[in-house]
Design a protein around this motif. Sequence first.
Motif, PDB file in Angstrom:
ATOM      1  N   ASP A  16       9.019  -2.349   2.042  1.00 30.07           N
ATOM      2  CA  ASP A  16       9.639  -2.113   0.743  1.00 30.07           C
ATOM      3  C   ASP A  16       8.621  -1.809  -0.352  1.00 30.07           C
ATOM      4  O   ASP A  16       8.998  -1.679  -1.524  1.00 30.07           O
ATOM      5  N   LYS A  33      11.198   2.111  -3.691  1.00 38.14           N
ATOM      6  CA  LYS A  33      10.261   1.064  -3.288  1.00 38.14           C
ATOM      7  C   LYS A  33       9.749   0.271  -4.488  1.00 38.14           C
ATOM      8  O   LYS A  33       9.883   0.692  -5.641  1.00 38.14           O
ATOM      9  N   ALA A  49      13.884  -2.862  -4.553  1.00 41.43           N
ATOM     10  CA  ALA A  49      13.974  -2.192  -3.255  1.00 41.43           C
ATOM     11  C   ALA A  49      14.945  -2.862  -2.300  1.00 41.43           C
ATOM     12  O   ALA A  49      14.906  -2.597  -1.111  1.00 41.43           O
TER      13      ALA A  49
END
Length: 472
Positions: free
Chosen positions: A208, A167, A461
């Motif tokens: 994300d 992420k 991400a």
Amino acid sequence: MMRALLVLLLATSASAAAPRTFRVDYFHTGNATEERFSIDKVVLEPLPWPGHPERAIDETNLGKYLFEVRDRTSNRLLFSRGFASIYGEWEITTEARSMHRTFHESLRFPAPERPVQVLLKKRDAQNAFREVWSLVVDPKGMFVDPSSPPSPGPLLKLLESGPPEQKVDLLILGDGYTEAERPKFEKDARRMVDILFTFSPFKERKADFNVWGLVPAAAQSGISRPSTGVHRRSPVGTTYDAFGSERYVLTFDNKAFRETAAFAPYEFVEILANGNTYGGGGIFGLYGTVAADSLWAPYVFVHEFGHHFAGLADEYYTSESVYVPAADRLEPWEKNVTALHAPEQLKWKHLVSQATPLPTPWDKAGYEKHATDVQHRRRQVRAQRKPESDMDALFLSQRDWEEKFLSTQKYSGRVGAFEGAMYEPRGYYRPQLDCVMFTRDRVPFCAVCQGAISEVIDLYAGPPKRAPRATP
């Protein structure tokens, strides 16, 4: 059920195997015409590297500077990131023409297994990166410091979407909050996070992101504002009046900032200052700042985060600036402004319709006449030391006028090349009439800015890059 358990086990295994975070602290010294670098300290931070091992190379071509980490034996490129710096901004101020200054800076990357060469590069007049400094670092050297600084307190999970390495990890770092004000910080931080994810493309890419919160306890509430005689020893050192600009909020205490932030997994940081005077700042790859209690905090947070996250340039040009105007109109590296030397090669030409002329006409004179009046009244408010509510009222009236004026222009809402950007009324152009990076209007990021932001999200991400298929 078994599939979910397997994904969790794989993610846990990947996190456990992640290398520590390595940090090179150094001094950046110089003036408007020369600069030097010297090593300060090499540090192993307390937490694992938060990034994905397959997203180590930065191909966004963003930043005034770029650093590379190469294996010392094979010269293989292991890691790279573009960035900007406080020094990079200061060197184009008037002050830099008459004196030297030193700034503390850091480079962070996954801890290597063997000695590496760290190369620091800077853009030249042709926008090419040229090496300006390098050093060899041995991760097993006796001066690598693995000791942990004092903890700033518990880590808050403001938004958790998955393992850090998969992420974009954003840290909201509070400064100027006392121990008793920890609940206020959490409330302020959650409010800013909620606002960020109402703007595209952050809204569509919320899954994300992870967002973390840290707030070291301050002895006094608030941060420094030297222009009014207010000085605070806040834990992160955040202050108004950076470079003599009353609204510019930065911290020059890089070591305090880095040692505090080291207790969270992060690639990006927004410093939330406990203050109510309009102010903020944002430097690509370093941090963004915002005064949490200002009426304009939602706008400032998002605007400054655009600088920090995607290297977006300021598109406004009528406010007073501390920067010396450029002698030549070089093509900026920022993706949302251009010098338009060759309209047929405009970097966002793919978004421009055939019916839109380049440069794109607008009532620039009418806008500038109103802006000049606002600046005059703004100086009066400060000179007469009127309450912050008077400044807010002025900004509100300015926002309402600009919103109506810009929305009625012929090419409003279209992508083109509108003159006036980067603090300059002539020679620089922005993609659309209005944008978060141009005014305080209630408008979104323009199409070009959204594309630049999406590219950075993908660096951390996005979907994994597929290797090209071999030709049969």
